[in-house]
Design a protein around this motif. Structure first.
Motif, PDB file in Angstrom:
ATOM      1  N   PHE A  32      19.646  22.875  -9.755  1.00 22.09           N
ATOM      2  CA  PHE A  32      20.028  24.328  -8.955  1.00 22.09           C
ATOM      3  C   PHE A  32      21.227  24.905  -7.888  1.00 22.09           C
ATOM      4  O   PHE A  32      21.182  25.863  -7.792  1.00 22.09           O
ATOM      5  N   ASP A  33      21.912  23.383  -7.436  1.00 24.06           N
ATOM      6  CA  ASP A  33      22.464  23.705  -7.160  1.00 24.06           C
ATOM      7  C   ASP A  33      24.398  23.967  -6.972  1.00 24.06           C
ATOM      8  O   ASP A  33      24.836  22.645  -7.240  1.00 24.06           O
ATOM      9  N   PRO A  34      24.983  25.041  -7.136  1.00 26.97           N
ATOM     10  CA  PRO A  34      26.280  24.943  -8.148  1.00 26.97           C
ATOM     11  C   PRO A  34      27.191  24.211  -6.698  1.00 26.97           C
ATOM     12  O   PRO A  34      28.226  23.560  -7.655  1.00 26.97           O
ATOM     13  N   PHE A  48       8.526  21.687 -14.112  1.00 22.80           N
ATOM     14  CA  PHE A  48       8.968  22.059 -12.608  1.00 22.80           C
ATOM     15  C   PHE A  48       8.037  21.171 -11.361  1.00 22.80           C
ATOM     16  O   PHE A  48       6.979  20.738 -11.484  1.00 22.80           O
ATOM     17  N   GLY A  49       8.787  21.371 -10.351  1.00 25.32           N
ATOM     18  CA  GLY A  49       7.697  20.548  -9.365  1.00 25.32           C
ATOM     19  C   GLY A  49       8.136  20.973  -8.277  1.00 25.32           C
ATOM     20  O   GLY A  49       9.156  21.463  -7.273  1.00 25.32           O
ATOM     21  N   GLU A  50       7.208  20.426  -7.085  1.00 26.82           N
ATOM     22  CA  GLU A  50       7.325  21.646  -6.031  1.00 26.82           C
ATOM     23  C   GLU A  50       6.408  20.540  -5.126  1.00 26.82           C
ATOM     24  O   GLU A  50       5.853  19.559  -5.462  1.00 26.82           O
ATOM     25  N   ASN A  51       7.239  20.707  -3.725  1.00 25.35           N
ATOM     26  CA  ASN A  51       6.614  19.344  -2.731  1.00 25.35           C
ATOM     27  C   ASN A  51       5.673  20.325  -1.623  1.00 25.35           C
ATOM     28  O   ASN A  51       4.946  19.643  -0.841  1.00 25.35           O
ATOM     29  N   THR A  75      13.849  24.602  -3.250  1.00 26.49           N
ATOM     30  CA  THR A  75      14.811  25.047  -3.051  1.00 26.49           C
ATOM     31  C   THR A  75      14.967  26.406  -3.182  1.00 26.49           C
ATOM     32  O   THR A  75      16.001  27.395  -2.593  1.00 26.49           O
ATOM     33  N   VAL A  76      14.817  26.836  -4.181  1.00 28.36           N
ATOM     34  CA  VAL A  76      15.055  28.284  -5.085  1.00 28.36           C
ATOM     35  C   VAL A  76      13.543  29.615  -4.989  1.00 28.36           C
ATOM     36  O   VAL A  76      12.607  28.594  -5.015  1.00 28.36           O
ATOM     37  N   GLY A  77      14.112  30.387  -5.230  1.00 24.52           N
ATOM     38  CA  GLY A  77      12.807  31.724  -5.564  1.00 24.52           C
ATOM     39  C   GLY A  77      12.436  32.207  -7.304  1.00 24.52           C
ATOM     40  O   GLY A  77      12.757  30.958  -8.263  1.00 24.52           O
TER      41      GLY A  77
END
Ligand SMILES: *Cc1c(COP(=O)(O)O)cnc(C)c1O
Length: 244
Positions: free
Chosen positions: A236-238, A63-66, A46-48
């Motif tokens: 990643f999400d505050p 790291f992981g990507e889907n 979800t992030v850059g």
């Protein structure tokens, strides 16, 4: 993100990482294990690339990507950042056979091998390109219709054929637990471990990797033997609330 926002994001990220590591250590202690035996994978879908670089600086190394295309894009972005050459990037999401070429030779480990057909297709492409591919079998332990993967009995049946595929290295199994149900999550994770133990004695292979546990349930997963947790929002999400 502006420079000062980036500074506060950096601060958030290292503070959050310390909380995650502490909880992970607690869960490991509870089950008589060492936190060192659990790999922390940050799901960056979800992030850059800027946030990924922050995460690297905060100490994340895996790291992981889907999505195959995004995996490639992130891999290229990471390779361009000085110091990040040794980053490990895994494929954790649904993989269609026409996207296999984007993933092999790029992903360190493919967590989401969800059918015999897909395993065969990956092995064929890998033979052509003369690479080996590390894989996990995705298991639908909970049996929910919305989830993909082998049922536990299908996985046992498929094992022999998969071990005969020339380019694949089977390293373990992966699952996702039902959401918002800690009890069901626990039995899903213990079910994954029991299946792995059975497959281990069926095959004589170590099958060391148990990929399970996400933001909401990784403590339970580690208590039940997870060796790799896949954390997205919590990293990643505050706005993600950590209930401590
Ligand atoms: C998005 C995703 C995760 C991370 O989920 P969070 O709840 O954000 O931690 C883990 N595994 C897979 C396969 C995912 O797609």
């Amino acid at each position: 993100m502006g420079a000062s926002n980036m500074d506060s994001y950096r601060a958030f990220m290292s503070e959050r990482r310390a909380q995650i590591v502490e909880r992970l250590a607690q869960a490991a202690r509870t089950s008589g294990r060492s936190a060192d035996d659990v790999c922390l994978l940050a799901v960056s879908k979800t992030v850059g690339i800027d946030e990924v670089a922050c995460a690297w600086d905060a100490g994340y190394r895996v790291f992981g990507e889907n999505r195959p295309q995004e995996l490639r894009r992130k891999a290229e972005g990471m390779a361009a950042i000085p110091g990040m050459e040794d980053v490990r990037l895994d494929m954790i999401g649904n993989l269609q056979t026409n996207k296999i070429n984007q993933v092999i030779g790029c992903a360190h480990l493919v967590h989401s091998v969800s059918s015999l057909h897909l395993a065969e297709a990956i092995s064929k492409r890998a033979v052509v390109r003369d690479v080996r591919v590390r894989i996990l079998l995705e298991i639908n332990v909970s049996g929910e219709a919305s989830k993909s993967g082998f049922s536990p009995s299908e996985a046992r049946e498929a094992l022999e054929q998969i071990l005969e595929m020339p380019a694949l290295d089977l390293e373990g199994v992966m699952t996702m637990a039902p959401a918002h149900d800690p009890q069901a999550a626990r039995s899903t994770f213990s079910g994954l471990r029991e299946l792995r133990d059975t497959m281990r004695s069926d095959s004589g292979l170590p099958l060391d990797v148990l990929s399970c546990g996400m933001s909401d349930d990784f403590g339970i997963a580690v208590e039940e033997g997870s060796t790799l947790v896949r954390l997205g929002r919590i990293v990643f999400d505050p706005a993600y609330e950590l209930d401590v």
